[in-house]
Motif scaffolding. Structure first.
Motif, PDB file in Angstrom:
ATOM      1  N   ASP A   1       0.868  -1.179   0.000  1.00 21.16           N
ATOM      2  CA  ASP A   1       0.000   0.000   0.000  1.00 21.16           C
ATOM      3  C   ASP A   1       0.906   1.230   0.000  1.00 21.16           C
ATOM      4  O   ASP A   1       2.115   1.105  -0.186  1.00 21.16           O
ATOM      5  CB  ASP A   1      -0.974  -0.010   1.190  1.00 21.16           C
ATOM      6  N   ASN A   2       0.351   2.406   0.236  1.00 20.87           N
ATOM      7  CA  ASN A   2       1.127   3.648   0.191  1.00 20.87           C
ATOM      8  C   ASN A   2       1.856   3.977   1.487  1.00 20.87           C
ATOM      9  O   ASN A   2       2.563   4.981   1.558  1.00 20.87           O
ATOM     10  CB  ASN A   2       0.221   4.828  -0.175  1.00 20.87           C
ATOM     11  N   SER A   3       1.694   3.187   2.527  1.00 21.38           N
ATOM     12  CA  SER A   3       2.338   3.469   3.802  1.00 21.38           C
ATOM     13  C   SER A   3       3.835   3.161   3.734  1.00 21.38           C
ATOM     14  O   SER A   3       4.239   2.144   3.165  1.00 21.38           O
ATOM     15  CB  SER A   3       1.683   2.637   4.909  1.00 21.38           C
TER      16      SER A   3
ATOM     17  N   SER B   1      -2.800  -0.561   5.321  1.00 24.37           N
ATOM     18  CA  SER B   1      -4.088  -1.161   4.969  1.00 24.37           C
ATOM     19  C   SER B   1      -3.901  -2.406   4.101  1.00 24.37           C
ATOM     20  O   SER B   1      -4.802  -3.229   4.010  1.00 24.37           O
ATOM     21  CB  SER B   1      -4.952  -0.153   4.198  1.00 24.37           C
TER      22      SER B   1
ATOM     23  N   SER C   1      -3.983  -2.273   0.995  1.00 24.46           N
ATOM     24  CA  SER C   1      -5.029  -2.094  -0.015  1.00 24.46           C
ATOM     25  C   SER C   1      -4.612  -2.506  -1.428  1.00 24.46           C
ATOM     26  O   SER C   1      -5.403  -3.135  -2.133  1.00 24.46           O
ATOM     27  CB  SER C   1      -5.523  -0.650  -0.018  1.00 24.46           C
ATOM     28  N   ASP C   2      -3.410  -2.178  -1.851  1.00 22.11           N
ATOM     29  CA  ASP C   2      -3.003  -2.521  -3.219  1.00 22.11           C
ATOM     30  C   ASP C   2      -2.935  -4.039  -3.394  1.00 22.11           C
ATOM     31  O   ASP C   2      -3.497  -4.594  -4.341  1.00 22.11           O
ATOM     32  CB  ASP C   2      -1.648  -1.900  -3.556  1.00 22.11           C
TER      33      ASP C   2
END
Length: 184
Positions: free
Chosen positions: A141-143, A152, A154-155
């Motif tokens: 994810d972007n973190s 998260s 998420s990706d």
């Protein structure tokens, strides 16, 4: 903290074959031994990388969520253990125990497997579909450590859902960022 982006191995690339020792069980495994019915997640990680430490709890939750849905999972460490002894096989076993890593944590001493995957950093994520073709490669994810964005997954979760439910996946695949693999 050096930041290295992952290389973007072409989608559709067949899963490289290998046979590596698992530091958790002392067995040797191939990709075929660990592949999942719906897909297979291969992660390049190591014990000392702050980027790996940053994402580890989310990775463990993600693994527990998706293994039961038919995703095979493995982690591989390819760092040069002579120059970075904290990434040696005995330390990998201890790291896995301390961090509740209950899936195979494979040791790539020759670094041939990392080369076959064109792996560049830790963490580096590769998701193969049920036909063992590369479906996703890139970030969790972007973190990142210190950027304030909550984890998260998420990706990678979106890609895993697409593999499991045979959905098309048209989202941009962003390279992972982490510590560079420590080559010999």
């Amino acid at each position: 903290m050096a930041r290295t982006e992952s290389n973007m191995l072409p989608l559709g690339t067949p899963a490289p074959e290998f046979r590596l020792p698992d530091t958790n069980s002392n067995y040797f495994y191939s990709f075929a031994d660990l592949r999942g019915e719906k897909g297979t997640l291969v992660m390049f990680i190591c014990n000392h990388c702050p980027f790996v430490h940053h994402v580890l709890d989310e990775v463990l939750m993600l693994v527990n969520d998706y293994r039961v849905l038919g995703i095979g999972v493995m982690a591989i460490s390819s760092n040069d253990a002579l120059q970075y002894p904290q990434d040696g096989p005995l330390q990998m076993k201890e790291f896995a125990f301390q961090n509740r890593i209950d899936f195979p944590y494979l040791y790539d001493e020759s670094q041939e497997v990392a080369s076959a995957f064109d792996a560049a950093c830790t963490p580096d994520f590769y998701l193969f579909d049920a036909r063992d073709k590369l479906f996703y490669r890139g970030q969790l994810d972007n973190s990142r450590p210190g950027n304030g964005i909550p984890l998260s997954g998420s990706d990678l979760r979106t890609a895993l859902d697409a593999v499991i439910f045979n959905r098309t996946f048209n989202q941009p695949q962003v390279p992972s960022v982490g510590c560079g693999i420590k080559w010999k």
